[in-house]
Motif scaffolding. Sequence first.
Motif, PDB file in Angstrom:
ATOM      1  N   ASP A  20       0.810  -1.225   0.000  1.00  0.00           N
ATOM      2  CA  ASP A  20       0.000   0.000   0.000  1.00  0.00           C
ATOM      3  C   ASP A  20       0.840   1.272   0.000  1.00  0.00           C
ATOM      4  O   ASP A  20       0.297   2.368  -0.177  1.00  0.00           O
ATOM      5  CB  ASP A  20      -0.939   0.023   1.208  1.00  0.00           C
ATOM      6  N   ASP A  21       2.145   1.158   0.184  1.00  0.00           N
ATOM      7  CA  ASP A  21       3.044   2.314   0.144  1.00  0.00           C
ATOM      8  C   ASP A  21       3.403   2.721  -1.285  1.00  0.00           C
ATOM      9  O   ASP A  21       4.194   3.654  -1.472  1.00  0.00           O
ATOM     10  CB  ASP A  21       4.347   2.005   0.886  1.00  0.00           C
ATOM     11  N   ALA A  22       2.854   2.051  -2.274  1.00  0.00           N
ATOM     12  CA  ALA A  22       3.294   2.245  -3.664  1.00  0.00           C
ATOM     13  C   ALA A  22       3.236   3.703  -4.115  1.00  0.00           C
ATOM     14  O   ALA A  22       4.192   4.201  -4.712  1.00  0.00           O
ATOM     15  CB  ALA A  22       2.502   1.351  -4.608  1.00  0.00           C
ATOM     16  N   MET A  51       5.705   0.239  -9.196  1.00  0.00           N
ATOM     17  CA  MET A  51       6.207   0.427  -7.840  1.00  0.00           C
ATOM     18  C   MET A  51       5.657  -0.656  -6.921  1.00  0.00           C
ATOM     19  O   MET A  51       6.376  -1.186  -6.072  1.00  0.00           O
ATOM     20  CB  MET A  51       5.814   1.816  -7.319  1.00  0.00           C
ATOM     21  N   ARG A  52       4.406  -1.027  -7.117  1.00  0.00           N
ATOM     22  CA  ARG A  52       3.805  -2.097  -6.310  1.00  0.00           C
ATOM     23  C   ARG A  52       4.578  -3.404  -6.508  1.00  0.00           C
ATOM     24  O   ARG A  52       4.883  -4.108  -5.540  1.00  0.00           O
ATOM     25  CB  ARG A  52       2.334  -2.267  -6.716  1.00  0.00           C
ATOM     26  N   ASN A  68      19.922 -10.132  10.122  1.00  0.00           N
ATOM     27  CA  ASN A  68      20.996  -9.140  10.111  1.00  0.00           C
ATOM     28  C   ASN A  68      20.756  -7.965   9.187  1.00  0.00           C
ATOM     29  O   ASN A  68      21.541  -7.032   9.170  1.00  0.00           O
ATOM     30  CB  ASN A  68      22.321  -9.804   9.736  1.00  0.00           C
ATOM     31  N   GLY A  69      19.710  -7.988   8.368  1.00  0.00           N
ATOM     32  CA  GLY A  69      19.514  -6.895   7.427  1.00  0.00           C
ATOM     33  C   GLY A  69      18.081  -6.786   6.961  1.00  0.00           C
ATOM     34  O   GLY A  69      17.188  -7.458   7.481  1.00  0.00           O
ATOM     35  N   GLY A  70      17.879  -5.936   5.946  1.00  0.00           N
ATOM     36  CA  GLY A  70      16.556  -5.773   5.378  1.00  0.00           C
ATOM     37  C   GLY A  70      16.401  -4.461   4.631  1.00  0.00           C
ATOM     38  O   GLY A  70      17.364  -3.720   4.429  1.00  0.00           O
ATOM     39  N   ARG A  71      15.161  -4.210   4.208  1.00  0.00           N
ATOM     40  CA  ARG A  71      14.751  -2.966   3.549  1.00  0.00           C
ATOM     41  C   ARG A  71      13.570  -2.403   4.320  1.00  0.00           C
ATOM     42  O   ARG A  71      12.666  -3.143   4.695  1.00  0.00           O
ATOM     43  CB  ARG A  71      14.303  -3.231   2.110  1.00  0.00           C
ATOM     44  N   TRP A  72      13.576  -1.076   4.500  1.00  0.00           N
ATOM     45  CA  TRP A  72      12.515  -0.435   5.269  1.00  0.00           C
ATOM     46  C   TRP A  72      12.051   0.847   4.596  1.00  0.00           C
ATOM     47  O   TRP A  72      12.825   1.516   3.908  1.00  0.00           O
ATOM     48  CB  TRP A  72      13.003  -0.090   6.675  1.00  0.00           C
ATOM     49  N   ALA A  73      10.804   1.190   4.867  1.00  0.00           N
ATOM     50  CA  ALA A  73      10.283   2.496   4.488  1.00  0.00           C
ATOM     51  C   ALA A  73      10.760   3.498   5.536  1.00  0.00           C
ATOM     52  O   ALA A  73      10.850   3.179   6.718  1.00  0.00           O
ATOM     53  CB  ALA A  73       8.755   2.471   4.456  1.00  0.00           C
TER      54      ALA A  73
END
Length: 192
Positions: A20-22, A51-52, A68-73
Amino acid sequence: MDHEMTPRPDRLALREWHVDDAAAALSVYSHPEVVRWLIPDMDRVPGVAAMRLLLQQWIAESTRITANGGRWAVYRVADGRVVGGAVLLPLPPGDEDWEIGWQLHPGVWGQGHEEDCAFTLASLAFERGHSEVFAVVRPGNTSSAAVRRNGMHWVGETSKYFGIDLQVFRLRKADFDRTAPEGHQPPTYADI
């Protein structure tokens, strides 16, 4: 759950990406001044549907990465508006070195948020067991000065990562405590 970056009233925070952040993410990743510096190369995202799909890929990637990592808004606490993205990801080849990186909408550049992102990602990395982190920057990216203001040290230039010439900065855990921005309280990370 939310992860606060700084005690200022205009602070930003990290949270997991949602499909939903697209629309909000598109305002960042369709901006030419953002995507021109992305590593690896990424074209401007052409629309909400694209983007979705990209967010779905990022969400799936984050679930495959170890704790140990990731992607975030990256969002503004005051109004919940997504203003960018942040990563703690292994660098190729070999996935031995870990990169911290952030991409913010140009409308929030120059307000200290870059430093907050760098500090928060480094804090997160060290709490998760990393002994050092790297920032890789395209030559000519003058907005990358935030890495230097957070105590990261110039390592040199290399084409080791992604096969393109990049400037490399490193921050070791042992040097990190001296880099905290004035008044910054290290956050906890149990919820991201």
